[in-house]
Design an enzyme around this catalytic site. Structure first.
Site, PDB file in Angstrom:
ATOM      1  N   TYR A  28       0.949  -1.470  -0.132  1.00  0.00           N
ATOM      2  CA  TYR A  28       0.178   0.149   0.268  1.00  0.00           C
ATOM      3  C   TYR A  28       1.008   1.223   0.000  1.00  0.00           C
ATOM      4  O   TYR A  28       1.384   1.890   1.330  1.00  0.00           O
ATOM      5  CB  TYR A  28      -0.881   0.220   1.042  1.00  0.00           C
ATOM      6  CG  TYR A  28      -1.398  -1.224   1.534  1.00  0.00           C
ATOM      7  CD1 TYR A  28      -2.770  -1.650   0.795  1.00  0.00           C
ATOM      8  CD2 TYR A  28      -0.685  -2.183   2.557  1.00  0.00           C
ATOM      9  CE1 TYR A  28      -3.563  -2.998   1.037  1.00  0.00           C
ATOM     10  CE2 TYR A  28      -1.481  -3.292   2.887  1.00  0.00           C
ATOM     11  CZ  TYR A  28      -2.769  -3.373   2.614  1.00  0.00           C
ATOM     12  OH  TYR A  28      -4.083  -4.539   2.083  1.00  0.00           O
ATOM     13  N   TRP A  32      -3.401   6.450   2.756  1.00  0.00           N
ATOM     14  CA  TRP A  32      -5.185   5.540   3.587  1.00  0.00           C
ATOM     15  C   TRP A  32      -5.423   6.282   4.873  1.00  0.00           C
ATOM     16  O   TRP A  32      -4.762   6.152   5.662  1.00  0.00           O
ATOM     17  CB  TRP A  32      -5.276   4.216   3.465  1.00  0.00           C
ATOM     18  CG  TRP A  32      -5.433   3.162   2.284  1.00  0.00           C
ATOM     19  CD1 TRP A  32      -6.212   2.953   1.457  1.00  0.00           C
ATOM     20  CD2 TRP A  32      -4.344   2.828   1.484  1.00  0.00           C
ATOM     21  NE1 TRP A  32      -6.298   1.625   0.764  1.00  0.00           N
ATOM     22  CE2 TRP A  32      -4.943   1.948   0.619  1.00  0.00           C
ATOM     23  CE3 TRP A  32      -3.321   3.188   0.674  1.00  0.00           C
ATOM     24  CZ2 TRP A  32      -4.257   1.723  -0.744  1.00  0.00           C
ATOM     25  CZ3 TRP A  32      -2.363   2.814  -0.218  1.00  0.00           C
ATOM     26  CH2 TRP A  32      -3.287   2.041  -1.220  1.00  0.00           C
ATOM     27  N   LEU A  33      -6.948   6.787   3.931  1.00  0.00           N
ATOM     28  CA  LEU A  33      -7.563   7.384   5.389  1.00  0.00           C
ATOM     29  C   LEU A  33      -6.812   7.064   6.693  1.00  0.00           C
ATOM     30  O   LEU A  33      -6.690   7.746   7.833  1.00  0.00           O
ATOM     31  CB  LEU A  33      -9.248   8.145   5.233  1.00  0.00           C
ATOM     32  CG  LEU A  33      -9.160   8.826   5.529  1.00  0.00           C
ATOM     33  CD1 LEU A  33      -8.873  10.236   5.310  1.00  0.00           C
ATOM     34  CD2 LEU A  33     -11.104   8.922   5.603  1.00  0.00           C
ATOM     35  N   TRP A  34      -8.200   6.348   6.975  1.00  0.00           N
ATOM     36  CA  TRP A  34      -8.014   6.023   8.292  1.00  0.00           C
ATOM     37  C   TRP A  34      -6.483   5.043   9.228  1.00  0.00           C
ATOM     38  O   TRP A  34      -6.205   5.474  10.256  1.00  0.00           O
ATOM     39  CB  TRP A  34      -9.519   4.494   9.210  1.00  0.00           C
ATOM     40  CG  TRP A  34      -9.123   3.402   8.642  1.00  0.00           C
ATOM     41  CD1 TRP A  34      -8.900   2.970   7.828  1.00  0.00           C
ATOM     42  CD2 TRP A  34     -10.120   2.497   9.352  1.00  0.00           C
ATOM     43  NE1 TRP A  34      -8.758   1.328   7.184  1.00  0.00           N
ATOM     44  CE2 TRP A  34      -9.630   1.318   8.253  1.00  0.00           C
ATOM     45  CE3 TRP A  34     -10.838   2.229  10.613  1.00  0.00           C
ATOM     46  CZ2 TRP A  34     -10.721   0.103   8.802  1.00  0.00           C
ATOM     47  CZ3 TRP A  34     -11.126   0.704  10.733  1.00  0.00           C
ATOM     48  CH2 TRP A  34     -11.392  -0.372  10.131  1.00  0.00           C
ATOM     49  N   ASP A  35      -5.726   4.748   8.033  1.00  0.00           N
ATOM     50  CA  ASP A  35      -4.372   4.211   8.394  1.00  0.00           C
ATOM     51  C   ASP A  35      -3.058   5.629   9.036  1.00  0.00           C
ATOM     52  O   ASP A  35      -2.996   5.372   9.617  1.00  0.00           O
ATOM     53  CB  ASP A  35      -3.883   3.848   7.360  1.00  0.00           C
ATOM     54  CG  ASP A  35      -3.852   2.736   6.575  1.00  0.00           C
ATOM     55  OD1 ASP A  35      -4.825   2.770   5.741  1.00  0.00           O
ATOM     56  OD2 ASP A  35      -4.099   1.218   6.524  1.00  0.00           O
ATOM     57  N   ASP A 169     -12.503  -4.925   3.915  1.00  0.00           N
ATOM     58  CA  ASP A 169     -13.263  -5.102   2.195  1.00  0.00           C
ATOM     59  C   ASP A 169     -14.084  -5.757   1.861  1.00  0.00           C
ATOM     60  O   ASP A 169     -15.102  -6.183   1.073  1.00  0.00           O
ATOM     61  CB  ASP A 169     -11.414  -5.349   1.621  1.00  0.00           C
ATOM     62  CG  ASP A 169     -10.758  -3.775   1.619  1.00  0.00           C
ATOM     63  OD1 ASP A 169     -10.569  -3.490   2.532  1.00  0.00           O
ATOM     64  OD2 ASP A 169     -10.347  -4.008   0.884  1.00  0.00           O
ATOM     65  N   ARG A 202      -6.015 -13.498   0.704  1.00  0.00           N
ATOM     66  CA  ARG A 202      -6.859 -12.121   0.015  1.00  0.00           C
ATOM     67  C   ARG A 202      -8.089 -12.131  -0.080  1.00  0.00           C
ATOM     68  O   ARG A 202      -8.730 -13.300  -0.157  1.00  0.00           O
ATOM     69  CB  ARG A 202      -5.752 -11.868  -1.329  1.00  0.00           C
ATOM     70  CG  ARG A 202      -4.586 -11.420  -0.433  1.00  0.00           C
ATOM     71  CD  ARG A 202      -4.147 -10.296  -0.095  1.00  0.00           C
ATOM     72  NE  ARG A 202      -4.838  -8.781  -0.911  1.00  0.00           N
ATOM     73  CZ  ARG A 202      -4.946  -7.601  -0.393  1.00  0.00           C
ATOM     74  NH1 ARG A 202      -4.213  -7.062   1.212  1.00  0.00           N
ATOM     75  NH2 ARG A 202      -5.523  -6.480  -1.309  1.00  0.00           N
ATOM     76  N   TYR A 359      -8.032 -12.423   5.463  1.00  0.00           N
ATOM     77  CA  TYR A 359      -7.800 -11.039   5.365  1.00  0.00           C
ATOM     78  C   TYR A 359      -9.385 -10.478   6.334  1.00  0.00           C
ATOM     79  O   TYR A 359      -9.514 -10.876   8.028  1.00  0.00           O
ATOM     80  CB  TYR A 359      -8.740 -10.265   4.224  1.00  0.00           C
ATOM     81  CG  TYR A 359      -8.276  -8.577   3.523  1.00  0.00           C
ATOM     82  CD1 TYR A 359      -6.817  -8.704   3.826  1.00  0.00           C
ATOM     83  CD2 TYR A 359      -8.620  -8.183   2.114  1.00  0.00           C
ATOM     84  CE1 TYR A 359      -6.408  -7.800   3.652  1.00  0.00           C
ATOM     85  CE2 TYR A 359      -8.286  -6.846   1.911  1.00  0.00           C
ATOM     86  CZ  TYR A 359      -7.758  -6.934   2.498  1.00  0.00           C
ATOM     87  OH  TYR A 359      -7.231  -5.452   1.388  1.00  0.00           O
ATOM     88  N   TRP A 360     -10.514 -10.241   5.937  1.00  0.00           N
ATOM     89  CA  TRP A 360     -11.915  -8.905   6.826  1.00  0.00           C
ATOM     90  C   TRP A 360     -12.387 -10.582   7.439  1.00  0.00           C
ATOM     91  O   TRP A 360     -13.465 -10.169   7.949  1.00  0.00           O
ATOM     92  CB  TRP A 360     -12.367  -7.651   6.373  1.00  0.00           C
ATOM     93  CG  TRP A 360     -10.881  -6.842   6.187  1.00  0.00           C
ATOM     94  CD1 TRP A 360     -10.603  -6.464   5.400  1.00  0.00           C
ATOM     95  CD2 TRP A 360     -10.826  -6.241   7.532  1.00  0.00           C
ATOM     96  NE1 TRP A 360      -9.658  -5.455   5.923  1.00  0.00           N
ATOM     97  CE2 TRP A 360      -9.965  -5.422   7.399  1.00  0.00           C
ATOM     98  CE3 TRP A 360     -11.390  -6.216   8.884  1.00  0.00           C
ATOM     99  CZ2 TRP A 360      -9.469  -4.535   7.747  1.00  0.00           C
ATOM    100  CZ3 TRP A 360     -10.685  -5.040   9.297  1.00  0.00           C
ATOM    101  CH2 TRP A 360      -9.951  -4.213   9.341  1.00  0.00           C
ATOM    102  N   GLU A 403      -0.404  -7.158   9.013  1.00  0.00           N
ATOM    103  CA  GLU A 403      -1.063  -7.285   9.223  1.00  0.00           C
ATOM    104  C   GLU A 403      -2.558  -7.646   9.979  1.00  0.00           C
ATOM    105  O   GLU A 403      -3.232  -6.944   9.997  1.00  0.00           O
ATOM    106  CB  GLU A 403      -1.656  -7.300   7.286  1.00  0.00           C
ATOM    107  CG  GLU A 403      -2.583  -6.012   6.551  1.00  0.00           C
ATOM    108  CD  GLU A 403      -2.631  -6.335   4.922  1.00  0.00           C
ATOM    109  OE1 GLU A 403      -2.017  -7.374   4.499  1.00  0.00           O
ATOM    110  OE2 GLU A 403      -3.444  -5.857   4.420  1.00  0.00           O
TER     111      GLU A 403
END
Ligand code: GLC
Length: 434
Positions: A28, A32-35, A169, A202, A359-360, A403
């Site tokens: 990445y 990135w915004l929240w990062d 994601d 992923r 991942y999520w 991560e």
């Protein structure tokens, strides 16, 4: 400073690109915004407030004229990242910055509460106030956009129009709503995310097709109102709206401190409190559930983001108790048992969509652990909050700053040297509410 903290500082420095901190320079390579919000907490925790402020300013530099804060600001573009600035084409949108490419969607609104934390902790009071006065109007404009553009009917909840806006994601939360996204006629494309991370960790190909199809839909509408209105994906997510609420509590505190008007913000707070009760709370499941705006119903999936409602103070004490007893302490849902060893898997183990390595869809993420632990502390569950902190430290000591992590073994998954895992180890205490 102990070894783990030293190692965390090294990660921040290695990922530091001067203007911004890359979440991971390989996987990445942009902002990135929240990062950026979490990275700023890391910098502040080691006393480098100037660097923390630079991070926030870099995120705000990407702001659109309508107030939107994009989820990616393409500093350092071109890169091998996909989908890059050439796919997003923010230049097609009249509101986008002219001189800096960005994405056309947002991410969980953490920036306002991060700024308020920095404002409260900076020992240089004058510098803190200058920074707060500088950033407050931009943050308020962002929240106005979250209400006007994403909650046009004033329900009290902002809708997301892309799973990436949730930050989570490929959560099973999106399986049903994403299944309505047409993918016919999608141009051929090549993902870059498999290069560093095994495919099984992923999102699947079918998810990526839909991610891309949604971008192309929004782009065809120049990221304007008509694209949101006709989007085949529209969800009011608990995590997203809880963080919005937490940020609006912070905006309220800043407005008070800076002598700015508070009525508008009070109205926002009031409406989201009501909407969490009337729309998102599911009494049968004793949990806050996402709302599928196109189907007009709640999504019956118990995901860890639900606990973040506690971080925003949006649950009644009874609701908090039920969520904890029935879900968090339940070994068939989130609690460790013979099958898992670590708090907090992203999705209940009882959900058929649970995948502990993908991942999520099941792994443990450090940012969620931090927000959940502080939410529990806000409601007086101090023992549980401490357990989560210890599990987090164990994971990092065992596997480094990954991560995400396999909740069964603690194995580090995804990319290594991940910025927010390091930043939140350092900045954990800063997230405390009150
Ligand atoms: C992935 C994550 C998202 C994060 C980004 C950069 O897209 O899902 O939450 O912000 O990577 O780390």
């Amino acid at each position: 400073m102990n070894d783990l903290r030293k190692a965390a500082v090294d990660v921040l420095h290695r990922n530091d690109r001067e203007t911004f901190t890359a979440p991971s320079p390989r996987q990445y390579p942009h902002l990135w915004l929240w990062d950026a919000g979490f990275a700023a907490l890391g910098w502040a925790a080691i006393g480098d407030f100037e660097r923390a402020y630079r991070e926030i300013r870099a995120a705000l530099r990407g702001q659109w004229r309508n107030g939107m804060l994009p989820h990616v600001v393409f500093y350092g573009w071109p890169s091998a990242y996909f989908p890059g600035a050439d796919v997003w084409r923010s230049d097609l949108a009249p509101e986008a910055p002219k001189d800096l490419p960005t994405s056309g969607i947002t991410q969980p609104p953490v920036l306002a509460f991060v700024v308020e934390i920095l404002f409260r902790h900076d020992p240089d009071r004058q510098r803190a106030e200058v920074f707060a006065r500088e950033t407050f109007p931009a943050l308020r404009a962002y929240h106005r956009w979250l209400h006007a553009a994403r909650d046009p009917e004033g329900v009290g909840l902002s809708c997301i129009v892309h799973p990436w806006e949730s930050g989570m994601d490929n959560s099973p939360l999106w399986d049903q709503p994403l299944s309505r996204v047409p993918t016919e006629g999608l141009p051929p494309y090549r993902r870059a995310d498999h290069h560093w991370v095994p495919e099984e960790q992923r999102p699947r190909a079918i998810d990526y097709d839909r991610f891309l199809a949604l971008i192309l839909h929004l782009r065809a509408h120049r990221y304007g109102e008509s694209g949101v209105r006709t989007s085949p994906f529209r969800v009011a997510d608990v995590l997203f709206n809880a963080l919005r609420h937490r940020s609006e509590e912070a905006l309220y505190a800043m407005a008070r401190a800076l002598g700015e008007p508070t009525e508008e913000i009070e109205g926002w707070l009031e409406r989201s409190r009501t909407a969490f009760q009337t729309r998102l709370w599911d009494p049968e499941r004793s949990f806050f559930l996402d709302w599928d705006d196109l189907a007009g119903e709640r999504i019956p999936i118990i995901a860890a983001g639900g606990f973040v409602a506690l971080y925003a103070g949006l649950a009644t004490p009874e609701q908090a108790r039920e969520m904890v007893d029935r879900h968090l302490r339940n070994p068939e849902a989130f609690a460790p048992d013979g099958g898992t060893r670590y708090f907090v898997p992203t999705v209940s183990k009882g959900d058929p969509g649970w995948e502990p390595r993908r991942y999520w869809r099941g792994p443990v993420w450090i940012n969620l652990n931090a927000l959940i632990a502080h939410g529990l502390a806000r409601y007086g569950f101090h023992g549980l909050a401490e357990d989560i902190r210890h599990h987090t430290l164990d994971l990092i000591a065992r596997s480094g700053f990954h991560e995400y992590y396999d909740p069964r073994t603690g194995e580090g998954l995804g990319i290594g040297d991940f910025t927010w895992s390091a930043a939140l180890l350092l900045g954990w205490e800063l997230l405390k509410v009150g």
